[in-house]
Design an enzyme around this catalytic site. Structure first.
Site, PDB file in Angstrom:
ATOM      1  N   LYS A  81       0.849  -1.185   0.000  1.00 23.18           N
ATOM      2  CA  LYS A  81       0.000   0.000   0.000  1.00 23.18           C
ATOM      3  C   LYS A  81       0.888   1.239   0.000  1.00 23.18           C
ATOM      4  CE  LYS A  81      -3.879   2.126   2.510  1.00 23.18           C
ATOM      5  NZ  LYS A  81      -4.825   1.986   3.644  1.00 23.18           N
ATOM      6  N   SER A 115      -9.814   2.207   2.873  1.00 21.72           N
ATOM      7  CA  SER A 115      -8.932   2.973   2.005  1.00 21.72           C
ATOM      8  C   SER A 115      -7.943   2.114   1.222  1.00 21.72           C
ATOM      9  CB  SER A 115      -8.143   3.980   2.855  1.00 21.72           C
ATOM     10  OG  SER A 115      -7.262   3.302   3.770  1.00 21.72           O
ATOM     11  N   SER A 153     -10.247  -0.224   6.958  1.00 22.54           N
ATOM     12  CA  SER A 153      -9.652  -0.041   5.636  1.00 22.54           C
ATOM     13  C   SER A 153      -9.019  -1.276   5.026  1.00 22.54           C
ATOM     14  CB  SER A 153      -8.611   1.084   5.682  1.00 22.54           C
ATOM     15  OG  SER A 153      -9.232   2.326   5.872  1.00 22.54           O
TER      16      SER A 153
END
Length: 492
Positions: free
Chosen positions: A79, A154, A178
């Site tokens: 990420k 997210s 997330s």
């Protein structure tokens, strides 16, 4: 060789060990898929083919010389809020669109030391603030089950990349759901470990007392491989807990028999099955709970804090921490800087208003308000007291159960560009946020479909009981086939 992306992490590791394919061949296969397919998904912000192939060649050389690390040469991706030395680390924001990290996050270093090869950095909601991956400066991530729908957020890029067969596993971060919510939307498994299990050093902060890195994979076993590699105490992180990391993989291998979950007590909170939960999603969740019963588990009725209360508490505390954490992005030291500022005030004002997107600005303003004189006691302090009560309710519930099962999200993935208010979007995290308030480990795994879109079941464990979550999910996945379903993109 054309189906390497359908292999589990264990099958990849065995294939490398048995010389069925090389790390270079494996890496080239995934890089080709990214190059061909990600234009429709938009899961990657940065792809690093030269670096990945260099690492793959080195992995093959080391293996030939007798290096026995089982995960040597296995591809993955990070990420984009995790610092990676020499690689763009943007946090999905214009503010950091030119930032090249000068060092590795501890978990990035740990994963590299285990032998994994990073293929690049994955798209995300800006500064991890969002539930649909539409707030990214680099554009929305598309759901591999339906390109017109969101991937969740997210960590939407991480979830979509795994569900598309672009990487076997990926890292994510979870501040209020997330990892778990995008795992649910994309039909894969995602785990957020106990707060303090994985170092936060080098992870760009959103809300420091909530943020925790975790993992995406198709199965609990896939997740366990990467989680095992990245976990552990780190003296560079003051919130890292000096606690031994169990052999989660070894425990998974012991699960066997017709009723492997005999004796497991699964708490079911009625507060998470009421108004707001889609009826079709509810039916899928309830059916999955019956599968757990068939595997030997016992369902126990419990009570938890009303999830709407946890939602309100979170959206006072997390933005307050974000307001403080993001004050460092001022146009002076690094990141985006406005052109031709008239004075210092203009530099600050325009750099921040031009560099941050609408959702980040909204949360900074919410947090600044909650921390301001005259409102601090009424909002922030009161919310901290409620946070403790939320934890107390979880601890009391765990006196009568070993883990808790709830829906991960109230709906399936909704259309990109849907005319939802911020409050409606925030409600997508209504079932996941309590876990972050309490610092508990939690996992989402696929349990079915509604209208062709995946549905996830959330499991919540006691502090440091990641093994309970992984074992239960592994047993469920040994008796069902939802984790074997491939998205249309993964089939291509």
């Amino acid at each position: 060789m054309t189906q390497l992306h359908t292999l589990s992490v264990r099958e990849i590791a065995d294939g490398l060990q048995n010389k069925q394919f090389s790390s270079v061949e494996l890496t080239e296969h995934f890089l080709k898929r990214i190059d061909t397919l990600d234009k429709d998904i938009n899961s990657f912000i940065t792809v690093t083919p030269e670096l990945a192939l260099k690492e793959a060649r080195l992995a093959d050389e080391l293996r030939a010389k007798g290096d026995t690390r089982p995960l040597l040469g296995v591809p993955m991706a990070h990420k984009d809020n995790l610092c990676t030395q020499g690689v763009l680390t943007t946090c999905g924001s214009k503010m950091l669109s030119n930032f090249v990290a000068p060092y590795n996050a501890t978990l990035v270093e740990n994963i590299a030391n285990a032998g994994f090869i990073s293929l690049g950095k994955l798209n995300m909601d800006e500064f991890a603030m969002g539930s649909d991956n539409e707030s990214s400066y680099f554009g929305a991530v598309h759901n591999p089950y339906d390109l017109s729908r969101v991937s969740g957020g997210s960590s939407g890029g991480s979830a979509a990349a795994v569900a598309s067969g672009l990487v076997p596993v990926a890292t994510g971060s979870d501040t209020g759901g997330s990892i778990r919510q995008p795992a649910s939307f994309c039909g894969i498994t995602g785990i957020k470990p106990t707060y303090g299990r994985v170092s936060r050093f080098g992870m760009i902060a959103y809300a420091s007392s909530f943020d925790q890195a975790g993992v995406f994979g198709r199965t609990a076993q896939d997740c366990a491989y990467l989680l095992q590699a990245m976990s552990g105490y780190d003296p560079k992180d003051s919130t890292s807990v000096n606690k031994d990391v169990p052999n989660w993989l070894g425990e998974l291998d012991k699960i066997d028999g017709d009723k492997p979950l005999t004796g497991l007590r699964v708490g079911v909170p009625k507060e998470y099955f009421g108004e707001g939960l889609n009826n079709e999603v509810k039916a899928v969740i309830e059916k999955s709970l019956q599968t757990y019963v068939e595997l030997g588990a016992t369902l126990v009725d419990i009570n938890l804090t009303d999830p709407k209360i946890t939602l309100a508490t979170y959206y006072l505390l997390a933005p307050a921490e974000a307001s403080s954490n993001l004050s460092r992005f001022d146009g002076v030291r690094y990141g985006y800087r406005c052109e031709n500022p008239k004075d210092l005030q203009d530099l600050y004002t325009r750099s921040r208003s031009e560099g941050f997107g609408a959702e980040v600005q909204r949360r900074i303003l919410m947090g600044t308000y909650a921390l301001s004189a005259g409102y601090f006691d009424a909002y922030y302090v009161k919310a901290q007291k409620v946070r403790r009560l939320v934890l107390n309710d979880f601890l009391k519930a765990f006196e009568s159960c070993d883990l808790i099962a709830t829906p991960t999200a109230p709906t399936t993935a909704y259309p990109i560009g849907a005319s939802l208010t911020p409050a409606e979007i925030y409600l997508g995290d209504v079932y996941t946020i309590g876990v972050n308030l309490a610092g508990l480990p939690s996992l989402s795994h696929p349990v079915g479909f509604v209208g062709g879109l995946p549905v996830g079941l959330q499991l919540i464990g006691k502090h440091w009981a990641e093994n309970t979550l992984l074992n239960a999910t592994h047993a469920y996945q040994g008796a069902t086939a939802f984790h074997k379903e491939l998205s249309p993109i993964a089939k291509s």
